[in-house]
Each structure stands twice: as C-alpha cells, then as structure tokens.
Write a protein that holds these residues in place. Structure first.
Motif, PDB file in Angstrom:
ATOM      1  N   VAL A  57       0.859  -1.172   0.000  1.00  0.00           N
ATOM      2  CA  VAL A  57       0.000   0.000   0.000  1.00  0.00           C
ATOM      3  C   VAL A  57       0.899   1.227   0.000  1.00  0.00           C
ATOM      4  O   VAL A  57       2.032   1.189   0.504  1.00  0.00           O
ATOM      5  N   ILE A  58       0.442   2.299  -0.657  1.00  0.00           N
ATOM      6  CA  ILE A  58       1.160   3.587  -0.604  1.00  0.00           C
ATOM      7  C   ILE A  58       0.151   4.617  -0.130  1.00  0.00           C
ATOM      8  O   ILE A  58      -0.823   4.909  -0.827  1.00  0.00           O
ATOM      9  N   ARG A  59       0.388   5.112   1.072  1.00  0.00           N
ATOM     10  CA  ARG A  59      -0.522   6.114   1.632  1.00  0.00           C
ATOM     11  C   ARG A  59      -0.408   7.415   0.843  1.00  0.00           C
ATOM     12  O   ARG A  59       0.705   7.819   0.469  1.00  0.00           O
ATOM     13  N   VAL A 193      -4.217  -2.252  -9.460  1.00  0.00           N
ATOM     14  CA  VAL A 193      -3.822  -1.070  -8.685  1.00  0.00           C
ATOM     15  C   VAL A 193      -5.107  -0.340  -8.314  1.00  0.00           C
ATOM     16  O   VAL A 193      -5.838   0.139  -9.188  1.00  0.00           O
ATOM     17  N   TYR A 194      -5.393  -0.317  -7.009  1.00  0.00           N
ATOM     18  CA  TYR A 194      -6.686   0.149  -6.503  1.00  0.00           C
ATOM     19  C   TYR A 194      -6.502   1.489  -5.784  1.00  0.00           C
ATOM     20  O   TYR A 194      -5.692   1.596  -4.865  1.00  0.00           O
ATOM     21  N   VAL A 195      -7.253   2.490  -6.223  1.00  0.00           N
ATOM     22  CA  VAL A 195      -7.057   3.865  -5.753  1.00  0.00           C
ATOM     23  C   VAL A 195      -8.325   4.360  -5.058  1.00  0.00           C
ATOM     24  O   VAL A 195      -9.387   4.449  -5.672  1.00  0.00           O
ATOM     25  N   GLN A 196      -8.205   4.662  -3.799  1.00  0.00           N
ATOM     26  CA  GLN A 196      -9.359   5.149  -3.046  1.00  0.00           C
ATOM     27  C   GLN A 196      -9.461   6.665  -3.202  1.00  0.00           C
ATOM     28  O   GLN A 196      -8.478   7.376  -2.982  1.00  0.00           O
ATOM     29  N   GLY A 285      -7.131   8.841  -0.970  1.00  0.00           N
ATOM     30  CA  GLY A 285      -5.819   9.105  -1.549  1.00  0.00           C
ATOM     31  C   GLY A 285      -4.848   7.935  -1.435  1.00  0.00           C
ATOM     32  O   GLY A 285      -3.751   7.994  -1.974  1.00  0.00           O
ATOM     33  N   ASP A 286      -5.243   6.852  -0.767  1.00  0.00           N
ATOM     34  CA  ASP A 286      -4.349   5.693  -0.644  1.00  0.00           C
ATOM     35  C   ASP A 286      -4.444   4.793  -1.878  1.00  0.00           C
ATOM     36  O   ASP A 286      -5.469   4.743  -2.561  1.00  0.00           O
ATOM     37  N   MET A 287      -3.366   4.064  -2.106  1.00  0.00           N
ATOM     38  CA  MET A 287      -3.263   3.208  -3.292  1.00  0.00           C
ATOM     39  C   MET A 287      -2.826   1.817  -2.837  1.00  0.00           C
ATOM     40  O   MET A 287      -1.928   1.697  -2.004  1.00  0.00           O
ATOM     41  N   LEU A 288      -3.464   0.801  -3.381  1.00  0.00           N
ATOM     42  CA  LEU A 288      -3.140  -0.590  -3.029  1.00  0.00           C
ATOM     43  C   LEU A 288      -2.701  -1.345  -4.269  1.00  0.00           C
ATOM     44  O   LEU A 288      -3.354  -1.246  -5.311  1.00  0.00           O
ATOM     45  N   TYR A 289      -1.599  -2.072  -4.178  1.00  0.00           N
ATOM     46  CA  TYR A 289      -1.306  -3.054  -5.224  1.00  0.00           C
ATOM     47  C   TYR A 289      -1.802  -4.406  -4.731  1.00  0.00           C
ATOM     48  O   TYR A 289      -1.316  -4.944  -3.729  1.00  0.00           O
ATOM     49  N   LEU A 290      -2.785  -4.941  -5.456  1.00  0.00           N
ATOM     50  CA  LEU A 290      -3.386  -6.231  -5.123  1.00  0.00           C
ATOM     51  C   LEU A 290      -2.961  -7.226  -6.204  1.00  0.00           C
ATOM     52  O   LEU A 290      -3.412  -7.128  -7.346  1.00  0.00           O
ATOM     53  N   ALA A 310     -14.004   4.855  -5.672  1.00  0.00           N
ATOM     54  CA  ALA A 310     -12.651   4.379  -5.963  1.00  0.00           C
ATOM     55  C   ALA A 310     -12.496   4.176  -7.464  1.00  0.00           C
ATOM     56  O   ALA A 310     -13.488   4.114  -8.202  1.00  0.00           O
ATOM     57  N   VAL A 311     -11.245   4.100  -7.899  1.00  0.00           N
ATOM     58  CA  VAL A 311     -10.921   3.795  -9.297  1.00  0.00           C
ATOM     59  C   VAL A 311      -9.876   2.692  -9.259  1.00  0.00           C
ATOM     60  O   VAL A 311      -8.952   2.761  -8.435  1.00  0.00           O
ATOM     61  N   ASN A 312     -10.034   1.675 -10.097  1.00  0.00           N
ATOM     62  CA  ASN A 312      -8.946   0.697 -10.129  1.00  0.00           C
ATOM     63  C   ASN A 312      -8.491   0.372 -11.542  1.00  0.00           C
ATOM     64  O   ASN A 312      -9.218   0.548 -12.519  1.00  0.00           O
ATOM     65  N   TYR A 313      -7.229  -0.035 -11.612  1.00  0.00           N
ATOM     66  CA  TYR A 313      -6.547  -0.314 -12.882  1.00  0.00           C
ATOM     67  C   TYR A 313      -6.229  -1.805 -12.904  1.00  0.00           C
ATOM     68  O   TYR A 313      -5.494  -2.299 -12.054  1.00  0.00           O
ATOM     69  N   TRP A 314      -6.807  -2.484 -13.864  1.00  0.00           N
ATOM     70  CA  TRP A 314      -6.570  -3.920 -14.008  1.00  0.00           C
ATOM     71  C   TRP A 314      -5.604  -4.170 -15.162  1.00  0.00           C
ATOM     72  O   TRP A 314      -5.917  -3.854 -16.317  1.00  0.00           O
TER      73      TRP A 314
END
Ligand SMILES: O=C(O)CCC(=O)C(=O)O
Ligand SMILES: O=C(O)CCC(=O)C(=O)O
Lengths: 347, 347
Positions: A57-59, A193-196, A285-290, A310-314
C-alpha cells in the motif's frame, strides 16, 4: 464423489500434510502484514512485488490526482448529470456473492442490473435508506464508457505499472457505493492497482496458496430478479428481489468462506487456521497493489458526503512461466485433498 | 512405504492427473525452446525472466570480457602457475552423480578431492588420457580464492543481474575440465548467469514443475576414495577409486533420471513424456541465464587447446512470495503421488 465413497486414506492424508506444509512455508517466508511503501515504486521495484506476488500500500499516493480534489458530490452530480449508468441492486449489499438456500445449497447470485440516470442512482446511494442496496460497479472498463466525463480527472494508467508490465491496463473501473455493499471473497486474473478517492475501503486479503482454505465450491449461477408481483410502481431501491437460477444450469467454482463471519462449510480439514488474512484499510488518496489471484473481500465506509468512490486499474496477469500453472495446480490438489467436497453442491 | 502396502487409489489417481495437468498447462503456456536475446537485457527485462522463471541465452555477450581474449592455455599456465587448486577426481567423469550399486541401490557419489599445483591438474585435463577424469569445479566462490589471479579478467558481477536482483552474486565460480566430465541432472537455489569462455557446454534443462518426472529418490551419500592397495606411487589420474558410503548414513533427495540415457527407475506414472527437456549449447562467449530451481545436466566439449572453461555467477534466489513455497509443494505432492517410491532406497 462424496466423502462416504472416498474415505480419507493414506494418500489424501499425505496430501493434507503437503497442503499444510505449503501454508506453513508460505507463512514462514512471508510477512503477515502488508508492506507500506513511503513513495511510489520505480518500475523495477514494482516488478519485484509482482514477481513475488505480494501486495503493498502507498498512503496518499493518489492525492496528486485531480479526482482527489474534484470528486465532491456536487462535482459528480454536475459532471455526470443524467447520463445513464448501470446499477447493481441487491437486497443485502451482496453483489456476486454466495447465498445459502433453505435446502442448504449455495448459489452464486449476481445482482439485479438496471440502468438509471446517474443522479438518481447517486441519490439512492447517498440516501442509503432504501430496502435494497445500490452499487455502481460495472467492472468492464467503465471509465472509458459510462464515466468518460470523469476520465480526465485520473491518469489513463499507472506509469510504473505500465513500464514494469510492458502493457497498458486492460480495464479502468470506477466504483461508487455506500457502506451497505460488501464484495464477497473472490480472485481475479489481474494485477490490480486500486485507488481510493472518497470514503474508505477495508480489504481482507489471502494469497493464492490459501486456496485450500477458502471453501471453494462449485456454485450454481443465479441472479436477483424483481418478484413478479412486487415491481409495480416501486423504485429499484424498494422492489422485492428474489434469487433465480440461471437458465443454463452452469456451475462455477467460488470461495464460500467469509473471513469475518462464521465458518459456513466445515473447517476444511484444519487448514483454515493456517490461512492468515491480511487486512488493510484504504483511506482517501491511498493506493493498493493487489496481486493477481489474491483472494479479496472488500467492505466500504462512506466519506463526509455519504458515498464511497474508488478507481482501479486492471493489468492482465502473466500466464507464462511457472507461477500461474503452479497456482492452478495448488487449487486442483486442494480440491482433490478436501475429499471431493468441491462437488457438494453438484447434483 | 512401498507400492504394495500403498496401492494406487482414487486419491492418488486424481493426484496423478493433477500433476499431468500441471505439466500440460506449463507446456501450453510456455515455449519448448529457449529465448535468444539479441543483446544483454535491461535490469527490468531481466527481471521479467526472473519473475517467469524462464531461461534465455545471449550469444557472444561475453566476448567483451578480457577472459575471452586472454584465457589461452599458456596464459592460464603462466598466471596460475603452481598455485594449489582443489581437484575433483572420478573414474567416470561423474562428480556428484547417482551411481547404481550391484544390489540395485543408488548412491549419490561425491568425487575424490585432492589438491594439486594448477599446472599439474591442467596438464591432466588437457592430456585427458588418464584412467580417471579430473575436473576443477570447486563451486565455493573459487574466483575470489584459488583463481583470484584470474579475477581481473571477468567483471565482478553481471550489472543487469545485480541491479535487477538488488544484490551482488553469492559466489562466482570457475570451471575447468574436459569432455570426459558430465554434471548430473540437479537443481540449485540460485539465479545463475553462466558464461562460456573456452570450449562449449551442452545444457539439458527442465523447469521446476517437472519435478515429478526426474525420478527424485532418497540417495545415500557416498564418496570416491582411493582403494587401499592401489594408491602407492600412482598419480591421481591412475589411482583406483571406489565409492564408499558416508559415515553419517544420511540420505538426500536427488534426481535419478538421465535425460539422455535409458530410464533407470521406472516411468514415473507416465509423467515423463510430459517433461520436455530444453537443450542449449553454449559456444565461446555465450551467456546463459539459468533460473533458480531448474534442473540442469551439463556436458562439455573442449576448445582448440583441449580444455573447456566457464565462469558462472550465482545470485541467491528469492524465497519470499509464492514461487518457492509452490515449487516445494509441487515436489512434495509429486513424491506423495508416485506411490512412495521416494523411499525405495531407504532401508
Ligand atoms: O471495490 C470493490 O467493491 C471490489 C473491488 C474488486 O473486487 C477489485 O478491484 O477487483
Ligand atoms: O558446468 C558444469 O559442469 C555444471 C554447472 C552447474 O551445475 C551450475 O552452474 O550450477
């Protein structure tokens, strides 16, 4: 096949211990918490996580996105206005989720889907008092399509992911809902990549090696449909919904374990205690690599303005090499080992 | 456990088919030949191969090494002169190799090891007519040690590997031998960059998923030792050698399949036909990336000056993440599935 005609024998006992050893090895070799990166990774740093199939995760990484500044309720209302959007409607906030029937069968129930003007759907989400739960979750690259008016507010891809993976995203999705929606434990063949942006999401994560513990079963496909006599004059939030089996009678393997709830379908041969869910809460504003093939269950909390977004990038996962074939193998062996319970819902 | 007390049952049959599916999936998803890169990769390009656990070869990549220009027989003789080197001596060119005994047991036999002045050992290798085979293969980072005088002729590491893996090599090894030496099929927990300098090497490679087909057995450790009555006055190349069991009685799991030879120990439940060896021949100046846990058998051909010489860089593999744990799991399941034959040599 069922448990009675295939009693536990030497070979399945040694399989069970091979699976336990897999989980123990994994637990020994990996942290039980998620890495927090201080800044966005370089493509190579990111690729090391992809290679290890480990999340991070990147805060605050998405605080530079215009969306972070812009996506207030009034901005979304103005920008999307009455453009039609696909709406998922469920009685329990359970879109694409296992649902136990009275006779003990478990069905995989898709939501009732309908189309509404964005503003109408958004009001239902923010109001959140209807009988049914409304979730905008059309997972088909909707940012290019229904939500194209928002596309300029987020980058078209994640630069370090694009460079590392050597490809652009397969889909970019917008998710808008409230805390009544819960996404059931499942996995996807994507690097995610999941962006809150607004509100918060609580992810419960399990690595692909935990496949023997997630209670995967063959579930009959079903969908919520409005009850014949209950549609008249009611809005989608109030209409009576019932699950109905799909016409094609097809079954799909799907996890039935709710890591937060009671264990519904047995203890999976004592394996579950070795499956350690990793929990992470994404704030604005946090980002998760799942990583690809990780099981994830997702819950949400509304922000100040009573919605969650949220927005996510697959990105397509890599099928070549050893990892994908080995993950499929672990799943096949798990299903062989748990004594044919895979088929419990087949009849 | 042996085959009779553990007959093939339903569960081990389904295991066998899970293993076959693993091999089929792997074969479907991966090329049956090795990639040839036109130039050295960037760190990220290299890391993609590491992540996929797939080998590649780069022709002529090591022609820029000083070693490529310098390492003639006379240069080596002059540079290393009479400095002592560790020498592996075997009757059949079979250092660290399975050897079937008259009673059917298979032992894993280490070479007779002794120390000689380099020039003496080198002459024996180039002459190559002795009863025994001599191989300089001391695999312990010998470039820093016995062969330190040659260290300036090769780079201290491979830049794209160091950057990609975020670490320097764990060991850099020099290998000097002739075509009578053959390195038996085995695997190492290292990312290996193998550089051919003189002569040629023929690698036969199998991916980690092929573990069920390589005939892994628990072999008793042994070592060649000079026969009591046959040492007097003879050089190491002529001394009579016999294999003797190690004092500690320890066994190690080791592949027994020779991909070029007759199948010694059964057909591994029909799995072997799904294990497709990848063959690659390295000529002078060629570089091979041999991924961690790949099985490799290595044969050699002398160059113009009647010796074969290579340098390799071993980088520690990554144990975190899914891959290592899954590879160990595949091995444990394979051993459970092939019906307890793992223990055939245990008694
Ligand atoms: O945000 C959600 O509700 C689910 C997200 C999800 O499943 C995904 O990004 O793959
Ligand atoms: O060159 C040889 O004989 C063997 C090389 C080898 O096994 C290795 O590099 O790991």
């Amino acid at each position: 096949m069922d448990r009675d005609t295939n009693p536990q024998n030497e070979s399945s006992k040694s399989l069970n211990s091979a699976i336990k050893d897999l989980l123990r090895d994994y637990n020994d070799l990996n942290s039980s918490t998620i890495d927090e990166l201080p800044t966005e990774p370089s493509p190579l740093e990111f690729h090391r996580y992809v290679a290890q199939n480990r999340p991070f995760v990147i805060r605050n990484a998405a605080k530079s996105f215009s969306a972070y500044d812009r996506w207030s309720a009034s901005y979304l209302t103005k920008t999307l206005a009455n453009s039609p959007v696909c709406v998922a409607v469920t009685p329990l906030g359970n879109a694409d989720a296992p649902l136990r029937q009275e006779n003990g069968d478990i069905w995989l129930v898709k939501p009732h889907e309908t189309t509404l003007p964005f503003n109408e759907a958004f009001d239902l989400i923010r109001d959140g008092t209807g009988k049914n739960t409304v979730y905008l979750q059309s997972q088909d690259g909707n940012l290019k399509d229904e939500y194209a008016a928002l596309a300029e507010d987020v980058p078209p891809d994640i630069p370090w992911a694009r460079v590392a993976l050597g490809r652009g995203p397969d889909a970019v999705n917008v998710w808008i809902g409230n805390e009544r929606s819960k996404t059931a434990l499942h996995k996807d063949p994507y690097e995610n990549v999941y962006v809150q942006v607004r509100g918060a999401k609580r992810f419960t994560l399990l690595p692909p090696v935990a496949v023997a513990g997630v209670g995967e079963r063959l579930l009959k496909g079903a969908r919520y449909v409005p009850k014949q006599d209950a549609t008249e004059g009611l809005g989608v939030e109030e209409v009576g919904l019932e699950a109905r089996l799909d016409g094609d009678g097809a079954s799909v393997p799907f996890p039935t374990w709710d890591p937060d709830g009671v264990t519904e379908v047995g203890e999976e041969g004592g394996l579950r205690e070795l499956c350690r869910p990793v929990r992470v809460r994404l704030g604005e504003g946090d980002m998760l690599y799942l990583p690809a093939l990780w099981f994830h269950q997702v819950e949400q909390e509304c922000g100040n303005e009573e919605f969650c977004c949220a927005v996510n990038y697959w990105y397509d996962m890599e099928y070549s090499g050893s990892f994908y074939a080995l993950a499929v193998f672990a799943r096949n062996v798990a299903n062989a080992a748990i004594g044919g319970t895979m088929g419990e819902n087949e009849q």
